[in-house]
Design an enzyme around this catalytic site. Structure first.
Site, PDB file in Angstrom:
ATOM      1  N   LYS A 159       0.820  -1.205   0.000  1.00 29.28           N
ATOM      2  CA  LYS A 159       0.000   0.000   0.000  1.00 29.28           C
ATOM      3  C   LYS A 159       0.852   1.252   0.000  1.00 29.28           C
ATOM      4  O   LYS A 159       0.407   2.309  -0.405  1.00 29.28           O
ATOM      5  CB  LYS A 159      -0.888   0.027   1.262  1.00 29.28           C
ATOM      6  CG  LYS A 159      -1.813  -1.135   1.414  1.00 29.28           C
ATOM      7  CD  LYS A 159      -2.491  -1.025   2.815  1.00 29.28           C
ATOM      8  CE  LYS A 159      -3.193  -2.291   3.141  1.00 29.28           C
ATOM      9  NZ  LYS A 159      -3.652  -2.314   4.547  1.00 29.28           N
ATOM     10  N   ASP A 200      14.465  -0.849   1.779  1.00 33.37           N
ATOM     11  CA  ASP A 200      15.243  -1.042   3.007  1.00 33.37           C
ATOM     12  C   ASP A 200      16.256  -2.169   2.778  1.00 33.37           C
ATOM     13  O   ASP A 200      17.336  -1.918   2.252  1.00 33.37           O
ATOM     14  CB  ASP A 200      14.260  -1.336   4.149  1.00 33.37           C
ATOM     15  CG  ASP A 200      14.929  -1.468   5.501  1.00 33.37           C
ATOM     16  OD1 ASP A 200      16.096  -1.077   5.642  1.00 33.37           O
ATOM     17  OD2 ASP A 200      14.280  -1.962   6.449  1.00 33.37           O
TER      18      ASP A 200
HETATM   19  P1  IMP Z   1      12.612  -4.249   2.287  1.00 32.96           P
HETATM   20  O1  IMP Z   1      13.329  -4.494   3.581  1.00 32.96           O
HETATM   21  O2  IMP Z   1      13.459  -3.442   1.325  1.00 32.96           O
HETATM   22  O3  IMP Z   1      12.116  -5.529   1.693  1.00 32.96           O
HETATM   23  O4  IMP Z   1      11.395  -3.341   2.668  1.00 32.96           O
HETATM   24  C1  IMP Z   1      10.123  -3.776   2.436  1.00 32.96           C
HETATM   25  C2  IMP Z   1       9.039  -2.916   2.969  1.00 32.96           C
HETATM   26  O5  IMP Z   1       9.240  -2.678   4.362  1.00 32.96           O
HETATM   27  C3  IMP Z   1       8.921  -1.532   2.352  1.00 32.96           C
HETATM   28  O6  IMP Z   1       8.268  -1.541   1.117  1.00 32.96           O
HETATM   29  C4  IMP Z   1       8.088  -0.881   3.438  1.00 32.96           C
HETATM   30  O7  IMP Z   1       6.738  -1.220   3.271  1.00 32.96           O
HETATM   31  C5  IMP Z   1       8.637  -1.489   4.701  1.00 32.96           C
HETATM   32  N1  IMP Z   1       9.629  -0.580   5.313  1.00 32.96           N
HETATM   33  C6  IMP Z   1      10.966  -0.668   5.327  1.00 32.96           C
HETATM   34  N2  IMP Z   1      11.524   0.358   5.976  1.00 32.96           N
HETATM   35  C7  IMP Z   1      10.493   1.144   6.366  1.00 32.96           C
HETATM   36  C8  IMP Z   1      10.412   2.402   7.062  1.00 32.96           C
HETATM   37  O8  IMP Z   1      11.407   3.044   7.460  1.00 32.96           O
HETATM   38  N3  IMP Z   1       9.156   2.878   7.258  1.00 32.96           N
HETATM   39  C9  IMP Z   1       8.029   2.252   6.829  1.00 32.96           C
HETATM   40  N4  IMP Z   1       8.064   1.102   6.170  1.00 32.96           N
HETATM   41  C10 IMP Z   1       9.283   0.542   5.935  1.00 32.96           C
END
Ligand code: IMP
Ligand code: MG
Length: 173
Positions: free
Chosen positions: A41, A101
């Protein structure tokens, strides 16, 4: 104790960053059929502002994944909830994310979309956060690059809260 919200990007700064991204993307993709795919979302607000800052026509679709785990850490176990409807074969595709992230979600999405043989596949993220990166994914267009912190607002949530805030904050626990 209630977490504290520390301002990171105000409305004017966000508007300027999105406008710059729109100009750059319009320049890079001019004359090519571009499909923007927003990751639900979190990217819904960013995508809606981004498309209005473009000077080229685009097709828009959404995709949704779920990552097992809770709190502020991604488990790395990802499942597709909503596939795309648009045919992206031989078209340029730009995946639009709220934040990258670890990069695990992005890697999953890039693998899924690559299999559909788009002409090109790039990533645009409002926030490119580096500290916990675990994959080699590259974010071609980033609104804001940062090292660390858990950010909320402008679509970004913590436990489904704070998405509606028009600014971006650091959530300090
Ligand atoms: P990934 O760790 O790159 O797979 O991150 C996946 C998802 O984690 C992102 O698309 C966000 O929905 C959530 N996420 C990661 N870091 C943050 C943050 O600092 N704030 C809010 N959501 C986060
Ligand atoms: Mg997300």
């Amino acid at each position: 104790m209630k977490p504290e919200l520390i301002p990171v990007l105000d409305r004017q700064t966000i508007a300027r960053l999105v406008c710059d991204l729109g100009a750059k993307i319009s320049e890079d993709y001019r004359g090519r059929p571009l499909v923007l795919i927003g990751v639900l979302k979190g990217a819904f607000i960013f995508l809606s502002d981004l498309v209005r800052s473009l000077q080229i026509p685009v097709e828009i679709d959404f995709i949704q994944v779920a990552s097992y785990g809770s709190g502020t850490a991604s488990s790395g176990e990802i499942r597709l909830c909503k596939p795309i409807d648009v045919d992206v074969r031989n078209k340029d595709v730009l995946l639009v994310e709220d934040i990258v992230d670890t990069g695990l979600t992005l890697q999953f999405l890039l693998d899924y979309l690559s299999a559909m043989e788009p002409a090109s596949l790039n990533v645009c993220a409002m926030i490119d956060k580096h500290e916990r990166r675990r994959t080699g994914v590259s974010v071609a267009y980033a609104g804001h690059r940062t090292q660390e912190g858990f950010l909320v607002g402008y679509g970004l949530d913590y436990d489904q809260k704070y998405r509606e805030l028009p600014e971006i904050y650091h959530l300090q626990f």
